[in-house]
Scaffold this active site. Structure first.
Site, PDB file in Angstrom:
ATOM      1  N   ARG A 160      -3.428  -8.304  10.769  1.00  0.00           N
ATOM      2  CA  ARG A 160      -1.734  -8.039  11.004  1.00  0.00           C
ATOM      3  C   ARG A 160      -2.090  -6.852  12.276  1.00  0.00           C
ATOM      4  NH1 ARG A 160       0.023  -2.572   7.355  1.00  0.00           N
ATOM      5  NH2 ARG A 160       0.896  -1.227   8.782  1.00  0.00           N
TER       6      ARG A 160
ATOM      7  N   CYS B  31       1.100   4.220   7.200  1.00  0.00           N
ATOM      8  CA  CYS B  31       2.805   3.205   7.163  1.00  0.00           C
ATOM      9  C   CYS B  31       2.593   2.802   8.466  1.00  0.00           C
ATOM     10  CB  CYS B  31       3.360   3.308   6.770  1.00  0.00           C
ATOM     11  SG  CYS B  31       5.002   3.241   6.592  1.00  0.00           S
ATOM     12  N   GLY B  32       3.108   1.715   8.873  1.00  0.00           N
ATOM     13  CA  GLY B  32       3.695   1.020  10.495  1.00  0.00           C
ATOM     14  C   GLY B  32       4.624   1.396  10.673  1.00  0.00           C
TER      15      GLY B  32
ATOM     16  N   GLY C 127       0.920  -0.919  -0.296  1.00  0.00           N
ATOM     17  CA  GLY C 127      -0.668   0.202  -0.094  1.00  0.00           C
ATOM     18  C   GLY C 127       0.870   1.352   0.462  1.00  0.00           C
TER      19      GLY C 127
ATOM     20  N   ASP D 237      -1.923  -5.466   0.607  1.00  0.00           N
ATOM     21  CA  ASP D 237      -2.256  -4.909   1.389  1.00  0.00           C
ATOM     22  C   ASP D 237      -4.346  -4.525   0.962  1.00  0.00           C
ATOM     23  OD1 ASP D 237      -2.967  -2.365   3.246  1.00  0.00           O
ATOM     24  OD2 ASP D 237      -1.174  -1.811   2.615  1.00  0.00           O
TER      25      ASP D 237
ATOM     26  N   SER E 299       7.905  -8.672   8.238  1.00  0.00           N
ATOM     27  CA  SER E 299       7.922  -7.598   6.638  1.00  0.00           C
ATOM     28  C   SER E 299       9.708  -6.893   7.333  1.00  0.00           C
ATOM     29  CB  SER E 299       7.273  -6.391   6.605  1.00  0.00           C
ATOM     30  OG  SER E 299       7.760  -5.596   5.746  1.00  0.00           O
TER      31      SER E 299
END
Length: 286
Positions: A154, A119-120, A43, A82, A206
């Site tokens: 997630r 964003c993570g 994403g 995503d 990731s």
């Protein structure tokens, strides 16, 4: 065999699946040509290539599913996509799952952030409640029905509340029935190791360029028990640097010669499968 069936077959094989991130259909072709067994529709990359903006929840569900559909058409390997937070309430999640199934993706991951998500790897992540997040994953599983879509739960709790909360949520999402769990936002090898020790069963990690986890090899992650590894940004960051350097060289010299190495025109045409379309034209065109 559908992409989802193919991914399930790979997961049952017991070998870790390396899925480099691809921001678009062209880069997904490059992932496949490099010999990888799966590709990750990031994403972060989709937002950057479509809008030129950061990954802060600006793409809509229809934009993301269209992006996924184009990628599944471009490659034959499984696309893991995503799906952000599911884009709303239970009805939105239901539609999201059905749209991704129709797009032909092999798997989606759904996260537990509140909207607008981000964003993570970014600071400032805010989470939904634990039980609400688990219920939303159950809604996605219900929407999948008899289809083979792989659903990944997630959690972004690591950045917001620390490793123990992230591990708690990962186990909760396993209990909800997802196929794999994914603790995102990892930047330290110690956190990769903590997830590996604490979470039994299928799980995703990731590896993001620029932090210490890049020292971990694929074999290391296999030994830790991970089922899938995303290299979410490697291709995107390499591509943008190469384009920036080529354009700087062109601006400085006034000629396209020199600068970073480039594909030839013929090589690029091979990547986008021009020969196939030329054959169609020769066979059926006037």
């Amino acid at each position: 065999m559908t992409q989802a069936q193919n991914l399930r077959r790979l997961l049952e094989g017991g070998r870790i699946i390396a899925a480099p991130g691809a921001p678009d259909s062209l880069s997904s072709r490059l992932v496949q040509r490099a010999g990888f067994e799966a590709v990750y529709m990031t994403g972060f990359g989709a937002t950057a290539t479509r809008l030129g903006t950061p990954d802060i929840g600006l793409l809509t569900q229809t934009e993301m599913t269209e992006h996924a559909r184009n990628m599944t058409r471009a490659v034959s390997i499984p696309v893991i996509a995503d799906a952000d937070t599911g884009y709303g309430g239970p009805s939105n999640i239901h539609r999201t799952v059905r749209e991704y199934v129709q797009a032909g993706v092999a798997a989606i991951h759904l996260e537990d952030q509140v909207a607008p998500k981000r964003c993570g790897q970014m600071a400032g992540v805010k989470l939904m409640g634990r039980e609400e997040s688990a219920l939303r994953l159950k809604a996605a599983i219900s929407a999948r029905a008899k289809d083979d879509l792989v659903i990944i739960g997630r959690t972004d709790a690591l950045q917001a509340d620390g490793i123990e909360e992230a591990l708690y949520r990962a186990r909760l999402y396993q209990d909800a029935g997802v196929d794999l769990v994914f603790v995102d936002g990892i930047k330290k090898i110690a956190d990769v190791e903590a997830v590996a020790r604490a979470i039994d069963g299928p799980k995703v990690v990731s590896i993001v360029d620029g932090n210490e986890t890049t020292a971990l090899k694929l074999a290391d992650l296999q030994d830790m028990g991970f089922s899938v590894v995303f290299y979410a940004l490697t291709a995107l960051l390499s591509a943008t640097r190469a384009m920036q350097d080529a354009l700087a060289e062109l601006r400085a010299t006034g000629a396209p010669e020199g600068g970073p190495a480039k594909h030839s025109y013929a090589e690029f045409c091979e990547i986008v499968d021009l020969g196939f379309h030329q054959q169609l034209d020769e066979s059926f065109g006037r």
